[in-house]
Design a protein around this motif. Structure first.
Motif, PDB file in Angstrom:
ATOM      1  N   PRO A 112       0.809  -1.230   0.000  1.00 29.12           N
ATOM      2  CA  PRO A 112       0.000   0.000   0.000  1.00 29.12           C
ATOM      3  C   PRO A 112       0.839   1.275   0.000  1.00 29.12           C
ATOM      4  CG  PRO A 112      -0.925  -1.603   1.517  1.00 29.12           C
ATOM      5  CD  PRO A 112       0.410  -2.145   1.092  1.00 29.12           C
ATOM      6  N   ALA A 113       2.013   1.251   0.638  1.00 30.64           N
ATOM      7  CA  ALA A 113       2.887   2.429   0.631  1.00 30.64           C
ATOM      8  C   ALA A 113       3.404   2.708  -0.773  1.00 30.64           C
ATOM      9  CB  ALA A 113       4.045   2.234   1.613  1.00 30.64           C
ATOM     10  N   PHE A 114       3.683   1.658  -1.538  1.00 25.86           N
ATOM     11  CA  PHE A 114       4.127   1.856  -2.923  1.00 25.86           C
ATOM     12  C   PHE A 114       2.995   2.411  -3.782  1.00 25.86           C
ATOM     13  CE2 PHE A 114       7.532  -0.851  -1.470  1.00 25.86           C
ATOM     14  CZ  PHE A 114       8.627  -0.351  -2.141  1.00 25.86           C
ATOM     15  N   GLN A 115       1.768   1.971  -3.520  1.00 22.78           N
ATOM     16  CA  GLN A 115       0.639   2.528  -4.253  1.00 22.78           C
ATOM     17  C   GLN A 115       0.483   4.017  -3.949  1.00 22.78           C
ATOM     18  OE1 GLN A 115      -1.222   1.541  -6.701  1.00 22.78           O
ATOM     19  NE2 GLN A 115      -2.442   3.431  -6.670  1.00 22.78           N
ATOM     20  N   ARG A 116       0.598   4.388  -2.677  1.00 21.36           N
ATOM     21  CA  ARG A 116       0.505   5.807  -2.316  1.00 21.36           C
ATOM     22  C   ARG A 116       1.652   6.607  -2.932  1.00 21.36           C
ATOM     23  NH1 ARG A 116      -1.378   3.260   2.506  1.00 21.36           N
ATOM     24  NH2 ARG A 116       0.711   3.280   3.448  1.00 21.36           N
ATOM     25  N   LEU A 117       2.854   6.012  -2.968  1.00 22.20           N
ATOM     26  CA  LEU A 117       3.974   6.689  -3.615  1.00 22.20           C
ATOM     27  C   LEU A 117       3.676   6.941  -5.081  1.00 22.20           C
ATOM     28  CD1 LEU A 117       6.952   7.701  -3.531  1.00 22.20           C
ATOM     29  CD2 LEU A 117       7.617   5.364  -4.165  1.00 22.20           C
ATOM     30  N   SER A 118       3.102   5.959  -5.755  1.00 20.92           N
ATOM     31  CA  SER A 118       2.795   6.126  -7.182  1.00 20.92           C
ATOM     32  C   SER A 118       1.806   7.261  -7.411  1.00 20.92           C
ATOM     33  CB  SER A 118       2.249   4.816  -7.775  1.00 20.92           C
ATOM     34  OG  SER A 118       0.923   4.560  -7.351  1.00 20.92           O
ATOM     35  N   GLU A 119       0.899   7.464  -6.459  1.00 23.10           N
ATOM     36  CA  GLU A 119      -0.086   8.544  -6.583  1.00 23.10           C
ATOM     37  C   GLU A 119       0.532   9.896  -6.235  1.00 23.10           C
ATOM     38  OE1 GLU A 119      -3.039   7.167  -3.889  1.00 23.10           O
ATOM     39  OE2 GLU A 119      -3.648   5.480  -5.164  1.00 23.10           O
ATOM     40  N   ARG A 120       1.309   9.942  -5.160  1.00 19.76           N
ATOM     41  CA  ARG A 120       1.890  11.207  -4.708  1.00 19.76           C
ATOM     42  C   ARG A 120       2.997  11.704  -5.621  1.00 19.76           C
ATOM     43  NH1 ARG A 120       2.144   8.856   1.427  1.00 19.76           N
ATOM     44  NH2 ARG A 120      -0.001   9.362   2.034  1.00 19.76           N
ATOM     45  N   ALA A 121       3.695  10.770  -6.259  1.00 19.25           N
ATOM     46  CA  ALA A 121       4.844  11.149  -7.092  1.00 19.25           C
ATOM     47  C   ALA A 121       4.521  11.145  -8.575  1.00 19.25           C
ATOM     48  CB  ALA A 121       6.008  10.202  -6.823  1.00 19.25           C
ATOM     49  N   GLU A 122       3.237  11.066  -8.916  1.00 16.30           N
ATOM     50  CA  GLU A 122       2.866  11.027 -10.328  1.00 16.30           C
ATOM     51  C   GLU A 122       3.428  12.254 -11.050  1.00 16.30           C
ATOM     52  OE1 GLU A 122      -1.089  10.328 -13.127  1.00 16.30           O
ATOM     53  OE2 GLU A 122      -1.309  10.683 -10.978  1.00 16.30           O
ATOM     54  N   GLY A 123       4.063  12.021 -12.191  1.00 15.87           N
ATOM     55  CA  GLY A 123       4.685  13.101 -12.933  1.00 15.87           C
ATOM     56  C   GLY A 123       6.136  13.335 -12.562  1.00 15.87           C
TER      57      GLY A 123
ATOM     58  N   VAL B  20       9.009  13.936  -2.321  1.00 15.36           N
ATOM     59  CA  VAL B  20       7.653  13.416  -2.468  1.00 15.36           C
ATOM     60  C   VAL B  20       6.900  13.668  -1.173  1.00 15.36           C
ATOM     61  CG1 VAL B  20       6.258  11.337  -2.843  1.00 15.36           C
ATOM     62  CG2 VAL B  20       8.449  11.615  -4.037  1.00 15.36           C
ATOM     63  N   PRO B  21       5.695  14.238  -1.227  1.00 17.03           N
ATOM     64  CA  PRO B  21       4.930  14.465   0.001  1.00 17.03           C
ATOM     65  C   PRO B  21       4.556  13.130   0.647  1.00 17.03           C
ATOM     66  CG  PRO B  21       3.577  14.924  -1.934  1.00 17.03           C
ATOM     67  CD  PRO B  21       4.989  14.732  -2.417  1.00 17.03           C
ATOM     68  N   THR B  22       4.541  13.121   1.981  1.00 16.05           N
ATOM     69  CA  THR B  22       4.188  11.887   2.694  1.00 16.05           C
ATOM     70  C   THR B  22       2.834  12.045   3.388  1.00 16.05           C
ATOM     71  OG1 THR B  22       5.430  12.621   4.643  1.00 16.05           O
ATOM     72  CG2 THR B  22       6.568  11.199   3.046  1.00 16.05           C
TER      73      THR B  22
ATOM     74  N   ALA C 224       7.150   7.089   5.025  1.00 12.09           N
ATOM     75  CA  ALA C 224       8.235   8.000   5.375  1.00 12.09           C
ATOM     76  C   ALA C 224       9.579   7.469   4.889  1.00 12.09           C
ATOM     77  CB  ALA C 224       8.268   8.222   6.885  1.00 12.09           C
ATOM     78  N   ARG C 225       9.813   6.174   5.073  1.00 15.76           N
ATOM     79  CA  ARG C 225      11.086   5.597   4.635  1.00 15.76           C
ATOM     80  C   ARG C 225      11.212   5.627   3.115  1.00 15.76           C
ATOM     81  NH1 ARG C 225      16.233   5.252   5.107  1.00 15.76           N
ATOM     82  NH2 ARG C 225      17.157   3.225   4.650  1.00 15.76           N
ATOM     83  N   LEU C 226      10.117   5.336   2.417  1.00 14.11           N
ATOM     84  CA  LEU C 226      10.133   5.389   0.960  1.00 14.11           C
ATOM     85  C   LEU C 226      10.454   6.798   0.472  1.00 14.11           C
ATOM     86  CD1 LEU C 226       7.237   3.254  -0.587  1.00 14.11           C
ATOM     87  CD2 LEU C 226       9.654   3.244  -1.225  1.00 14.11           C
ATOM     88  N   ALA C 227       9.792   7.793   1.053  1.00 11.45           N
ATOM     89  CA  ALA C 227      10.039   9.174   0.655  1.00 11.45           C
ATOM     90  C   ALA C 227      11.485   9.571   0.924  1.00 11.45           C
ATOM     91  CB  ALA C 227       9.085  10.114   1.386  1.00 11.45           C
TER      92      ALA C 227
END
Length: 203
Positions: A106-117, A201-203, A187-190
């Motif tokens: 789920p964190a990777f899915q959120r990353l894909s949404e927050r970092a789109e573009g 990337v916003p967390t 947080a760790r991914l960001a």
């Protein structure tokens, strides 16, 4: 990190996985994952040319290119050459039978949404059944593009045995970091994206 601790943070091929005779009950349902069209394009639409080739080194060292492998897209379409995936990108190798993999998806899915573009997130489903992977995608709301690696070819090319495994790839296709520390949270991914790809990337 001592080897005895790695076993608690990652899954290996010895972990019980679905047998090859398992029927794919989900085959009739549409794939939850995006198709792989456009994976070879610049995520920010800048059309930048790839940088010069770098020689492959042992173990996927920083600066190496992604392995020269061709994988199937879970959602169909033409096979994808992994090395053609344009960065910046975060490539997550996972399986449904791996508990830390499920925890971090789920964190990777959120990353894909927050970092789109800014960057793309790409999954590689390893040594899994289609039905199990599809169920995880549906249950966890995972939508980013998914490649399939039934033979653990990516792990073998990188000389890594445990999953989850996350590869941070720069705009020129070079590997900047491979993380095998266990389940990653937002947080760790960001922090890793900022550290290794220079993106906020916003967390």
């Amino acid at each position: 990190m001592p080897l005895v601790l790695l076993g608690t943070a990652a899954c290996t091929a010895d972990t019980e996985a679905p047998g090859p005779t398992r029927q794919d009950a989900a085959a009739a349902r549409p794939s939850p994952f995006q198709d792989c069209a456009g994976l070879a394009g610049d995520p920010a639409g800048r059309g930048e040319a790839p940088g010069p080739d770098k020689a492959d080194g042992p173990g996927g060292a920083a600066g190496d290119l992604l392995p020269e492998l061709t994988l199937t897209c879970f959602t169909g379409g033409a096979p994808i050459a992994l090395r053609d995936v344009r960065g910046p990108a975060v490539v997550n190798i996972w399986a449904s039978w791996c508990p830390p993999c499920r925890k971090e998806l789920p964190a990777f899915q959120r990353l894909s949404e927050r970092a789109e573009g800014q960057l793309r997130v790409v999954g590689v489903n390893s040594r899994d059944s289609r039905a199990a992977a599809q169920s995880i995608g549906e249950d966890f709301g995972v939508r980013f593009p998914m490649l399939v690696d039934q033979g653990e070819a990516v792990q073998r090319a990188l000389r890594r045995t445990a999953i989850p495994l996350t590869i941070f790839v720069d705009a020129q296709g070079g590997i900047r970091h491979i993380d095998s520390s266990g389940a990653l949270d937002d947080a760790r991914l960001a922090a890793l994206v900022h550290q290794h790809l220079g993106l906020t990337v916003p967390t």
